[in-house]
Write an enzyme that holds these catalytic residues in place. Structure first.
Site, PDB file in Angstrom:
ATOM      1  N   ALA A  52       0.824  -1.190   0.053  1.00  0.00           N
ATOM      2  CA  ALA A  52      -0.069   0.136   0.126  1.00  0.00           C
ATOM      3  C   ALA A  52       1.035   1.295   0.011  1.00  0.00           C
ATOM      4  O   ALA A  52       1.942   1.102   0.442  1.00  0.00           O
ATOM      5  CB  ALA A  52      -0.960  -0.175   1.469  1.00  0.00           C
ATOM      6  N   GLY A  57       0.664  -5.021   0.943  1.00  0.00           N
ATOM      7  CA  GLY A  57      -0.505  -5.069   0.126  1.00  0.00           C
ATOM      8  C   GLY A  57      -0.269  -6.012  -1.166  1.00  0.00           C
ATOM      9  O   GLY A  57      -1.189  -6.558  -1.653  1.00  0.00           O
ATOM     10  N   GLU A 113      -0.389  -9.468  -0.232  1.00  0.00           N
ATOM     11  CA  GLU A 113      -1.800  -9.816   0.032  1.00  0.00           C
ATOM     12  C   GLU A 113      -2.694  -9.848  -1.052  1.00  0.00           C
ATOM     13  O   GLU A 113      -3.640 -10.768  -1.347  1.00  0.00           O
ATOM     14  CB  GLU A 113      -2.264  -8.758   1.053  1.00  0.00           C
ATOM     15  CG  GLU A 113      -1.736  -8.774   2.410  1.00  0.00           C
ATOM     16  CD  GLU A 113      -2.139  -7.726   3.278  1.00  0.00           C
ATOM     17  OE1 GLU A 113      -1.717  -6.498   3.159  1.00  0.00           O
ATOM     18  OE2 GLU A 113      -2.711  -7.833   4.432  1.00  0.00           O
ATOM     19  N   GLU A 116       4.960  -5.167   7.375  1.00  0.00           N
ATOM     20  CA  GLU A 116       4.032  -4.272   8.181  1.00  0.00           C
ATOM     21  C   GLU A 116       4.668  -3.850   9.492  1.00  0.00           C
ATOM     22  O   GLU A 116       4.583  -2.979  10.208  1.00  0.00           O
ATOM     23  CB  GLU A 116       2.605  -4.545   8.221  1.00  0.00           C
ATOM     24  CG  GLU A 116       1.836  -4.304   6.933  1.00  0.00           C
ATOM     25  CD  GLU A 116       2.079  -5.449   5.772  1.00  0.00           C
ATOM     26  OE1 GLU A 116       2.760  -6.304   6.033  1.00  0.00           O
ATOM     27  OE2 GLU A 116       1.221  -5.143   4.759  1.00  0.00           O
TER      28      GLU A 116
HETATM   29  N1  COA Z   1       4.618   3.368  -0.511  1.00  0.00           N
HETATM   30  C1  COA Z   1       5.022   4.315  -1.193  1.00  0.00           C
HETATM   31  N2  COA Z   1       6.253   4.547  -2.028  1.00  0.00           N
HETATM   32  C2  COA Z   1       6.902   3.288  -1.842  1.00  0.00           C
HETATM   33  C3  COA Z   1       6.312   2.044  -1.467  1.00  0.00           C
HETATM   34  C4  COA Z   1       5.344   1.813  -0.804  1.00  0.00           C
HETATM   35  N3  COA Z   1       4.906   0.737  -0.392  1.00  0.00           N
HETATM   36  N4  COA Z   1       7.427   1.204  -1.953  1.00  0.00           N
HETATM   37  C5  COA Z   1       8.221   1.947  -2.586  1.00  0.00           C
HETATM   38  N5  COA Z   1       7.798   3.123  -2.599  1.00  0.00           N
HETATM   39  C6  COA Z   1       8.578   4.390  -3.543  1.00  0.00           C
HETATM   40  C7  COA Z   1       9.840   4.739  -2.773  1.00  0.00           C
HETATM   41  O1  COA Z   1       9.428   5.580  -1.719  1.00  0.00           O
HETATM   42  C8  COA Z   1      10.688   5.443  -3.810  1.00  0.00           C
HETATM   43  O2  COA Z   1      10.304   6.635  -4.116  1.00  0.00           O
HETATM   44  P1  COA Z   1      11.241   8.088  -4.194  1.00  0.00           P
HETATM   45  O3  COA Z   1      12.000   7.565  -5.537  1.00  0.00           O
HETATM   46  O4  COA Z   1      10.171   9.075  -4.258  1.00  0.00           O
HETATM   47  O5  COA Z   1      12.061   7.927  -3.025  1.00  0.00           O
HETATM   48  C9  COA Z   1      10.476   4.477  -5.052  1.00  0.00           C
HETATM   49  O6  COA Z   1       9.129   3.816  -4.871  1.00  0.00           O
HETATM   50  C10 COA Z   1      11.597   3.345  -5.206  1.00  0.00           C
HETATM   51  O7  COA Z   1      11.747   2.745  -4.076  1.00  0.00           O
HETATM   52  P2  COA Z   1      13.044   2.624  -3.125  1.00  0.00           P
HETATM   53  O8  COA Z   1      12.927   2.337  -1.760  1.00  0.00           O
HETATM   54  O9  COA Z   1      13.819   3.713  -3.448  1.00  0.00           O
HETATM   55  O10 COA Z   1      13.834   1.331  -3.994  1.00  0.00           O
HETATM   56  P3  COA Z   1      14.801   0.282  -3.307  1.00  0.00           P
HETATM   57  O11 COA Z   1      15.352  -0.621  -4.473  1.00  0.00           O
HETATM   58  O12 COA Z   1      15.876   0.950  -2.594  1.00  0.00           O
HETATM   59  O13 COA Z   1      13.811  -0.424  -2.127  1.00  0.00           O
HETATM   60  C11 COA Z   1      11.894  -1.794  -1.433  1.00  0.00           C
HETATM   61  C12 COA Z   1      12.790  -1.223  -2.838  1.00  0.00           C
HETATM   62  C13 COA Z   1      10.593  -2.692  -2.155  1.00  0.00           C
HETATM   63  C14 COA Z   1      12.542  -2.724  -0.692  1.00  0.00           C
HETATM   64  C15 COA Z   1      11.525  -0.631  -0.813  1.00  0.00           C
HETATM   65  O14 COA Z   1      10.777   0.159  -1.580  1.00  0.00           O
HETATM   66  C16 COA Z   1      10.451  -0.901   0.309  1.00  0.00           C
HETATM   67  O15 COA Z   1      10.798  -1.445   1.304  1.00  0.00           O
HETATM   68  N6  COA Z   1       9.067  -0.355   0.124  1.00  0.00           N
HETATM   69  C17 COA Z   1       8.162  -0.368   1.003  1.00  0.00           C
HETATM   70  C18 COA Z   1       7.859  -1.850   1.116  1.00  0.00           C
HETATM   71  C19 COA Z   1       6.791  -2.030   2.496  1.00  0.00           C
HETATM   72  O16 COA Z   1       7.005  -1.672   3.438  1.00  0.00           O
HETATM   73  N7  COA Z   1       5.497  -2.328   1.990  1.00  0.00           N
HETATM   74  C20 COA Z   1       4.370  -2.121   2.724  1.00  0.00           C
HETATM   75  C21 COA Z   1       3.593  -1.313   3.118  1.00  0.00           C
HETATM   76  S1  COA Z   1       2.294  -1.654   4.395  1.00  0.00           S
END
Ligand code: COA
Length: 245
Positions: A54, A100, A103, A123
Site C-alpha cells: 500500500a 498489500g 496480500e 508491516e
Molecule cells: N509506498 C509508497 N512508496 C513506495 C512504496 C510504498 N509501499 N514502496 C516503494 N515506494 C517508492 C519509494 O518511496 C521510492 O520513491 P522515491 O523515489 O520518491 O523515494 C520508489 O518507490 C523506489 O523505491 P526505493 O525504496 O527507492 O527502492 P529500493 O530498491 O531502495 O527498495 C523496496 C525497494 C521495495 C525494498 C522498498 O521500496 C520498500 O521497502 N518499500 C516498502 C515496502 C513496504 O513496507 N510495503 C508495505 C507497506 S504497508
C-alpha cells in the site's frame, strides 16, 4: 480467452494508492462481466515489482477511522473481490510482492513467481500489521509456522523459499513468466466455467470466520500509536526505526 491485468505505477514500484485501487476495481468489474474471458492474469509493470505494498505516503497521516475504512473498503473492493472472482485469477509475480502486494497475490487463486521475485509482509517493521487479509490468507496457504515467522519478523523471502513453503505454485525464469501462466490457463479450456466458479466459492467457504474483521480493527488501532508514526517516518526518511520498547 485470458485477460491480462497490468498494474501500472512503475516509478513507485506499483504501490497501491487510492486511484490505482479504484482503477483495478473498475477493471475487475469489467473482467467479471466478460463472458468470453475464462481467466485473469495479474502482473506488475516493469522488472522490479509486482506491487511493493500500500502507498505508505498516502496513509501516513490517517487516523484510526480513516485506517479502518482503508482496510475494510480495500478488502471489499479489491482483495475479497479477487478471492471470490467468478473465474480463476493467477498472480504473475515478477518482482517485489510486499505488504498489500503480497496480500493481493494471496487473494489470487494461483501464484507463479519469476526467479527474481521477493516476498514479504513488512508491516510490523512499520508499526502496523497486514490490513488486507494477510494475517488470514498467509497461514492458510503456508501454515501457521511460516506465516508467524514472515509476519512477526517482516523479513523478505526469495522465490526458492517461497516455493518450498507453498507460497507459490511454480518458479520460472523472468522471461517465461507470462508463458507459464498462459500454459495453466490453457488447461481451463477443458473445464466448465460454472464448475470453476462453484469450486472457487466452495474452497473459499472453508475460510469463513471473523478473522478479517479483527484484522481491520487491530490494523486501524495501531494508527494511534507512537510506534506507527516512527515506523512510517523512518521508512520515508530512509532510516532504521527507533521503536519504543
Ligand atoms: N509506498 C509508497 N512508496 C513506495 C512504496 C510504498 N509501499 N514502496 C516503494 N515506494 C517508492 C519509494 O518511496 C521510492 O520513491 P522515491 O523515489 O520518491 O523515494 C520508489 O518507490 C523506489 O523505491 P526505493 O525504496 O527507492 O527502492 P529500493 O530498491 O531502495 O527498495 C523496496 C525497494 C521495495 C525494498 C522498498 O521500496 C520498500 O521497502 N518499500 C516498502 C515496502 C513496504 O513496507 N510495503 C508495505 C507497506 S504497508
Amino acid at each position: 480467452q485470458t485477460l491480462i491485468l497490468e498494474i501500472c505505477r512503475e516509478e513507485h514500484l506499483n504501490a497501491l494508492n487510492k486511484d490505482l485501487i479504484s482503477s483495478l476495481e473498475d477493471a475487475l468489474n469489467k473482467a467479471e462481466k466478460d463472458t468470453k474471458a475464462r481467466s485473469l492474469i495479474i502482473v506488475g509493470k516493469g522488472q522490479r515489482a509486482f506491487v511493493a505494498g500500500a502507498d505508505i505516503k498516502e496513509f501516513q497521516n490517517f487516523n484510526k477511522k480513516e485506517a479502518h475504512k482503508l482496510s475494510t473498503q480495500g478488502k471489499e473492493k479489491l482483495f475479497d473481490k479477487i478471492a471470490n472472482f467468478n473465474k480463476p485469477v493467477i498472480s504473475a509475480i515478477n518482482g517485489y510482492a510486499l505488504g498489500g502486494g503480497l496480500e493481493l497475490a494471496l487473494s489470487s487463486h494461483i501464484r507463479i513467481a519469476s526467479s527474481s521475485a521477493k516476498f514479504g509482509l513488512p508491516e510490523c517493521t512499520l508499526g502496523l500489521i497486514p490490513g488486507y487479509g494477510g494475517t488470514q490468507r498467509l497461514p492458510k496457504i503456508v501454515g501457521v509456522g511460516h506465516a508467524m515467522e514472515m509476519i512477526l519478523t517482516g523479513k523478505m523471502v526469495d522465490a526458492e523459499d517461497a516455493y518450498k513453503m507453498g507460497l507459490v505454485n511454480h518458479i520460472v525464469n523472468p522471461e517465461n513468466l507470462i508463458e507459464k501462466c498462459l500454459s495453466i490457463t490453457k488447461l481451463f479450456q477443458n473445464t466448465s466455467p460454472e464448475s470453476l466458479s462453484a469450486a472457487i466459492k466452495s474452497i473459499n467457504y472453508s475460510f469463513v470466520n471473523n478473522g478479517c474483521k479483527i484484522e481491520s480493527e487491530e490494523f486501524s488501532r495501531l494508527f494511534e500509536t507512537q510506534n506507527f508514526k516512527e515506523g512510517v517516518s523512518s521508512f520515508l526518511q530512509k532510516r532504521r526505526p527507533n521503536f519504543n520498547k
